[in-house]
Design a protein around this motif. Sequence first.
Motif, PDB file in Angstrom:
ATOM      1  N   VAL A   2       4.496   5.880  -5.258  1.00 20.35           N
ATOM      2  CA  VAL A   2       4.419   5.915  -6.859  1.00 20.35           C
ATOM      3  C   VAL A   2       3.436   6.613  -7.283  1.00 20.35           C
ATOM      4  N   GLY A   3       2.226   6.595  -6.858  1.00 17.42           N
ATOM      5  CA  GLY A   3       0.992   7.227  -7.243  1.00 17.42           C
ATOM      6  C   GLY A   3       1.008   8.697  -7.019  1.00 17.42           C
ATOM      7  N   GLY A   4       1.638   9.104  -5.804  1.00 20.53           N
ATOM      8  CA  GLY A   4       1.837  10.508  -5.492  1.00 20.53           C
ATOM      9  C   GLY A   4       2.647  11.109  -6.623  1.00 20.53           C
ATOM     10  N   THR A   5       3.553  10.587  -7.520  1.00 20.58           N
ATOM     11  CA  THR A   5       4.143  11.228  -8.364  1.00 20.58           C
ATOM     12  C   THR A   5       3.454  11.815  -9.422  1.00 20.58           C
ATOM     13  N   ILE A   6       2.291  11.048  -9.737  1.00 15.49           N
ATOM     14  CA  ILE A   6       1.466  11.516 -10.864  1.00 15.49           C
ATOM     15  C   ILE A   6       0.841  13.136 -10.670  1.00 15.49           C
ATOM     16  N   PRO A   7       0.262  13.397  -9.450  1.00 20.09           N
ATOM     17  CA  PRO A   7      -0.007  14.631  -9.390  1.00 20.09           C
ATOM     18  C   PRO A   7       1.273  15.794  -9.202  1.00 20.09           C
ATOM     19  N   GLY A   8       2.419  15.240  -8.873  1.00 18.31           N
ATOM     20  CA  GLY A   8       3.343  16.004  -8.685  1.00 18.31           C
ATOM     21  C   GLY A   8       4.130  16.457 -10.064  1.00 18.31           C
ATOM     22  N   PHE A   9       4.067  15.407 -11.012  1.00 18.38           N
ATOM     23  CA  PHE A   9       4.533  15.799 -12.391  1.00 18.38           C
ATOM     24  C   PHE A   9       3.326  16.719 -12.942  1.00 18.38           C
ATOM     25  N   ILE A  10       2.198  16.537 -12.723  1.00 11.12           N
ATOM     26  CA  ILE A  10       1.169  17.449 -13.404  1.00 11.12           C
ATOM     27  C   ILE A  10       1.413  18.753 -12.888  1.00 11.12           C
TER      28      ILE A  10
ATOM     29  N   TYR B 228       0.907  -1.281  -0.153  1.00 11.86           N
ATOM     30  CA  TYR B 228      -0.037  -0.045   0.120  1.00 11.86           C
ATOM     31  C   TYR B 228       0.862   1.181  -0.058  1.00 11.86           C
ATOM     32  N   PHE B 229       1.895   1.437   0.929  1.00 14.65           N
ATOM     33  CA  PHE B 229       2.879   2.442   0.918  1.00 14.65           C
ATOM     34  C   PHE B 229       3.361   2.543  -0.576  1.00 14.65           C
ATOM     35  N   LEU B 230       4.023   1.762  -0.865  1.00 10.09           N
ATOM     36  CA  LEU B 230       4.699   1.673  -2.212  1.00 10.09           C
ATOM     37  C   LEU B 230       3.932   2.313  -3.400  1.00 10.09           C
ATOM     38  N   VAL B 231       2.600   1.657  -3.588  1.00  4.46           N
ATOM     39  CA  VAL B 231       1.770   2.290  -4.332  1.00  4.46           C
ATOM     40  C   VAL B 231       1.491   3.775  -4.178  1.00  4.46           C
TER      41      VAL B 231
ATOM     42  N   LYS C 125       4.003  20.152 -11.474  1.00  3.49           N
ATOM     43  CA  LYS C 125       5.075  20.766 -12.020  1.00  3.49           C
ATOM     44  C   LYS C 125       5.244  21.425 -13.435  1.00  3.49           C
ATOM     45  N   GLN C 126       4.229  20.685 -14.271  1.00  6.08           N
ATOM     46  CA  GLN C 126       4.008  21.629 -15.498  1.00  6.08           C
ATOM     47  C   GLN C 126       3.420  22.786 -15.422  1.00  6.08           C
ATOM     48  N   LYS C 127       2.685  23.173 -14.583  1.00  6.72           N
ATOM     49  CA  LYS C 127       1.953  24.441 -14.062  1.00  6.72           C
ATOM     50  C   LYS C 127       3.099  25.270 -13.222  1.00  6.72           C
ATOM     51  N   ASN C 128       4.242  25.066 -12.861  1.00  7.76           N
ATOM     52  CA  ASN C 128       5.330  25.739 -12.247  1.00  7.76           C
ATOM     53  C   ASN C 128       4.696  25.559 -10.875  1.00  7.76           C
ATOM     54  N   LYS C 129       4.420  24.375 -10.023  1.00 13.35           N
ATOM     55  CA  LYS C 129       4.273  24.361  -8.644  1.00 13.35           C
ATOM     56  C   LYS C 129       5.262  23.538  -8.156  1.00 13.35           C
ATOM     57  N   ASN C 130       5.311  23.527  -6.973  1.00 13.65           N
ATOM     58  CA  ASN C 130       6.423  22.801  -6.122  1.00 13.65           C
ATOM     59  C   ASN C 130       6.194  21.185  -6.153  1.00 13.65           C
ATOM     60  N   PHE C 131       7.025  20.439  -7.000  1.00 17.15           N
ATOM     61  CA  PHE C 131       6.676  19.077  -6.935  1.00 17.15           C
ATOM     62  C   PHE C 131       6.573  18.198  -5.767  1.00 17.15           C
TER      63      PHE C 131
ATOM     64  N   ILE D 252       3.998  14.913  -1.837  1.00 14.54           N
ATOM     65  CA  ILE D 252       3.492  14.662  -0.662  1.00 14.54           C
ATOM     66  C   ILE D 252       1.954  14.612  -0.392  1.00 14.54           C
ATOM     67  N   TYR D 253       1.498  15.443  -0.960  1.00 21.69           N
ATOM     68  CA  TYR D 253      -0.113  15.722  -1.141  1.00 21.69           C
ATOM     69  C   TYR D 253      -0.770  14.516  -1.974  1.00 21.69           C
ATOM     70  N   GLY D 254      -0.025  14.043  -3.007  1.00 25.13           N
ATOM     71  CA  GLY D 254      -0.492  12.900  -3.890  1.00 25.13           C
ATOM     72  C   GLY D 254      -0.390  11.723  -3.118  1.00 25.13           C
ATOM     73  N   THR D 255       0.505  11.653  -2.482  1.00 24.50           N
ATOM     74  CA  THR D 255       0.911  10.363  -1.585  1.00 24.50           C
ATOM     75  C   THR D 255       0.088   9.943  -0.699  1.00 24.50           C
ATOM     76  N   PHE D 256      -0.679  10.992   0.231  1.00 27.65           N
ATOM     77  CA  PHE D 256      -1.675  10.943   1.232  1.00 27.65           C
ATOM     78  C   PHE D 256      -3.008  11.002   1.056  1.00 27.65           C
ATOM     79  N   PHE D 257      -3.243  11.747  -0.130  1.00 30.72           N
ATOM     80  CA  PHE D 257      -4.628  12.274  -0.878  1.00 30.72           C
ATOM     81  C   PHE D 257      -4.733  11.800  -2.268  1.00 30.72           C
ATOM     82  N   LEU D 258      -4.453  10.627  -2.623  1.00 29.85           N
ATOM     83  CA  LEU D 258      -4.474  10.624  -4.082  1.00 29.85           C
ATOM     84  C   LEU D 258      -5.502  10.916  -4.806  1.00 29.85           C
TER      85      LEU D 258
END
Length: 67
Positions: free
Chosen positions: A12-20, A6-9, A22-28, A33-39
């Motif tokens: 890894v799943g938290g990187t998706i919102p992070g990359f999205i 569960y933690f591994l998923v 990052k494209q809008k110049n937000k802090n990855f 972290i936000y995506g990891t806890f509240f995907l």
Amino acid sequence: MVILIYFLVSFVGGTIPGFIAKQKNKNFILWWIYGTFFLPIALIHSILLVLNMEKGIVVIRILIIIY
């Protein structure tokens, strides 16, 4: 073992919102972290960042219908 998977998923799943975001110049790191806890919430939030509000709401409605 299930908790480890569960933690591994989550990490890894938290990187998706992070990359999205990052494209809008937000802090990855913060979005990762936000995506990891509240995907599900972070995915919706990042979709709304990329699209304007009207198109984003249509996409969210489609996702809710599919779910």
